[in-house]
Scaffold this active site. Structure first.
Site, mmCIF file in Angstrom:
data_model
loop_
_atom_site.group_PDB
_atom_site.id
_atom_site.type_symbol
_atom_site.label_atom_id
_atom_site.label_comp_id
_atom_site.label_asym_id
_atom_site.label_seq_id
_atom_site.Cartn_x
_atom_site.Cartn_y
_atom_site.Cartn_z
ATOM 1 N N LYS A 1 87.461 146.297 37.039
ATOM 2 C CA LYS A 1 86.210 147.058 37.537
ATOM 3 C C LYS A 1 85.623 147.652 36.701
ATOM 4 O O LYS A 1 84.209 147.894 36.423
ATOM 5 C CB LYS A 1 86.560 148.003 38.684
ATOM 6 C CG LYS A 1 86.907 147.332 40.072
ATOM 7 C CD LYS A 1 85.591 147.445 40.843
ATOM 8 C CE LYS A 1 85.792 146.583 41.843
ATOM 9 N NZ LYS A 1 86.625 146.812 42.995
ATOM 10 N N LYS B 1 88.336 133.037 43.510
ATOM 11 C CA LYS B 1 88.656 133.717 44.824
ATOM 12 C C LYS B 1 87.255 134.065 45.602
ATOM 13 O O LYS B 1 86.074 134.023 45.245
ATOM 14 C CB LYS B 1 88.991 135.433 44.327
ATOM 15 C CG LYS B 1 89.487 136.017 45.666
ATOM 16 C CD LYS B 1 89.512 137.302 44.997
ATOM 17 C CE LYS B 1 89.072 138.604 45.803
ATOM 18 N NZ LYS B 1 89.154 139.736 45.420
ATOM 19 N N LYS C 1 83.104 138.994 48.240
ATOM 20 C CA LYS C 1 81.741 139.512 48.451
ATOM 21 C C LYS C 1 80.848 139.867 46.957
ATOM 22 O O LYS C 1 79.972 139.274 47.191
ATOM 23 C CB LYS C 1 81.686 140.846 49.161
ATOM 24 C CG LYS C 1 81.961 140.669 50.748
ATOM 25 C CD LYS C 1 82.465 142.187 51.290
ATOM 26 C CE LYS C 1 83.678 141.926 52.147
ATOM 27 N NZ LYS C 1 84.436 142.944 52.507
HETATM 28 P P1 TYM Z 1 89.234 144.102 50.354
HETATM 29 O O1 TYM Z 1 88.215 145.075 51.179
HETATM 30 O O2 TYM Z 1 88.812 143.690 48.899
HETATM 31 O O3 TYM Z 1 89.761 142.857 51.152
HETATM 32 C C1 TYM Z 1 90.296 143.151 52.351
HETATM 33 C C2 TYM Z 1 91.598 142.102 52.644
HETATM 34 O O4 TYM Z 1 91.015 140.836 52.580
HETATM 35 C C3 TYM Z 1 91.723 140.202 51.600
HETATM 36 N N1 TYM Z 1 91.062 139.362 50.919
HETATM 37 C C4 TYM Z 1 91.499 138.193 50.743
HETATM 38 N N2 TYM Z 1 92.528 137.149 50.937
HETATM 39 C C5 TYM Z 1 92.715 135.978 50.526
HETATM 40 N N3 TYM Z 1 91.853 135.346 49.893
HETATM 41 C C6 TYM Z 1 90.612 136.383 49.745
HETATM 42 N N4 TYM Z 1 89.525 135.298 48.767
HETATM 43 C C7 TYM Z 1 90.388 137.598 49.974
HETATM 44 N N5 TYM Z 1 89.421 138.206 49.731
HETATM 45 C C8 TYM Z 1 89.968 139.351 50.368
HETATM 46 C C9 TYM Z 1 92.417 141.299 50.729
HETATM 47 O O5 TYM Z 1 93.426 140.927 50.105
HETATM 48 C C10 TYM Z 1 92.622 142.589 51.770
HETATM 49 O O6 TYM Z 1 93.699 142.354 52.375
HETATM 50 N N6 TYM Z 1 91.996 148.142 48.511
HETATM 51 C C11 TYM Z 1 91.606 146.959 49.816
HETATM 52 C C12 TYM Z 1 91.290 147.930 51.156
HETATM 53 C C13 TYM Z 1 92.495 148.832 51.351
HETATM 54 C C14 TYM Z 1 93.757 148.593 51.833
HETATM 55 C C15 TYM Z 1 94.298 149.925 52.145
HETATM 56 C C16 TYM Z 1 94.353 147.475 52.416
HETATM 57 C C17 TYM Z 1 92.119 150.042 51.412
HETATM 58 N N7 TYM Z 1 93.291 150.954 51.531
HETATM 59 C C18 TYM Z 1 95.564 150.104 52.500
HETATM 60 C C19 TYM Z 1 95.657 147.443 52.892
HETATM 61 C C20 TYM Z 1 96.179 148.777 52.973
HETATM 62 C C21 TYM Z 1 90.363 146.046 49.193
HETATM 63 O O7 TYM Z 1 89.676 146.389 48.560
HETATM 64 O O8 TYM Z 1 90.614 145.243 50.222
#
Ligand code: TYM
Length: 329
Positions: A111, A194, A197
């Protein structure tokens, strides 16, 4: 009963990666576990979203959770910023998280590279906030995609450190969870690693069939195999990875066989892939369109969720405060 928690940042519409990495696994767990699922809107602040966009995104994510099958009666479905116990526990846990370990987290380094003009303290302590989300409900399982593995590892570390420091057995050690055993990564259609967004290579749950067909048609491919049973280049392996989650094993075997015998036609593969993605997304899209303007329903769901989440969170926080020595006079 064991507890499951997961969340998704409110940075836009949900895509296939979010669905297969986290949401779908969570939905399948709703009957057997004590389940919490939330919109991580505080987490989205690290990129300074426009307030209007933040609001719209939170609304969209809640709508899409419900449309995908999250049941607000079975699970606790809430918005992170509706639970003031979260920022308080975050503050307390920050005292036990160290600059050095946070600065060397790969997600922080990435980041910081992507937004060098905005390396804020929230970015640095992002893993502490995420650990707070999980520990505040003392969750045992966290359904997430592969990219979140390190964050769950850090959560275990912070929980263990708290337990050891205060000599208690308070926080359980949460495990990253996926029904298919290994955590997964859904790739983008542009040959990149991957679907994400910020990568701009997503198929969204809300995409209509025509745009899904268009996106899949445009997916990067190569000239085709020239030798029997040859290894697939990344862009083709990516299409197969998506096929494996959306299609039947027979369909996957059929195209594997065509690949191995050098008879594959990418046009056929893409047609099938688009068709099978649409089978998954279309019913969700229809429900999104039905729910998104139902303000009364969204209000009711998020109010109920906030109440249930606060009940659990305040119980944990009360005990943490006591363990740390905060007592009334
Ligand atoms: P975020 O918002 O980037 O993504 C949400 C969830 O989607 C999964 N994900 C994917 N899985 C497989 N292939 C992909 N291309 C892909 N893109 C996204 C992510 O692994 C995630 O599970 N920090 C976290 C959000 C969060 C969170 C938490 C998750 C905040 N607090 C507590 C679990 C528990 C995040 O940025 O995910």
């Amino acid at each position: 009963m064991q507890t499951v928690l997961s969340g998704i940042r409110s940075t836009g519409n949900l895509h296939l990666g979010n669905y297969y990495g986290a949401l779908r696994n969570f939905i399948k767990m709703q009957d057997q576990y004590n389940c919490y699922f939330f919109v991580a809107d505080y987490h989205s602040l690290t990129t300074h979203p426009d307030p209007k966009i933040l609001y719209e995104n939170v609304k969209n994510v809640i709508t899409e959770y419900l449309a995908a099958g999250l049941d607000p009666e079975k699970s606790t479905l809430y918005i992170q910023s509706d639970v003031p116990e979260i920022p308080e526990l975050y503050l307390l846990l920050n005292m036990h998280a160290y600059m050095g370990e946070l600065a060397k987290t790969p997600s922080f380094k990435e980041k910081a590279r992507k937004q060098p003009e905005n390396v804020n303290a929230g970015l640095l302590t992002y893993p502490v906030l995420m650990a707070t989300d999980i520990l505040i409900h003392r969750a045992n399982f966290v359904p997430v995609g592969k990219d979140q593995e390190q964050h769950i590892e850090l959560t275990r570390k912070f929980g263990r450190r708290f337990n050891n420091f205060y000599g208690v057995e308070f926080f359980p050690e949460p495990q990253a969870f996926n029904f298919g055993t290994n955590l997964i990564k859904i790739p983008g259609l542009d040959g990149s690693g991957k679907m994400g967004k910020s990568e701009g290579n997503c198929i969204y749950l809300k995409d209509d069939p025509k745009s899904i067909e268009k996106k899949v048609k445009k997916a990067l491919t190569d000239q085709g195999p020239t030798e029997m049973n040859q290894a697939k280049p990344e862009c083709i392996e990516n299409l197969f990875t998506i096929l494996r989650v959306v299609s039947t094993p027979e369909t996957v075997n059929y195209f594997e066989e065509k690949w191995n015998t050098c008879e594959i036609r990418y046009g056929d593969l893409k047609k099938q892939l688009a068709e099978d993605i649409i089978k998954v997304t279309e019913p969700i899209r229809e429900r999104i369109l039905a729910i998104e303007n139902d303000a009364a329903y969204l209000h009711k769901v998020t109010k109920l969720g906030a109440e249930k989440a606060r009940e659990s969170a305040s119980g944990t926080l009360r005990e943490v405060r006591e363990i740390m020595g905060f007592r009334p006079f």
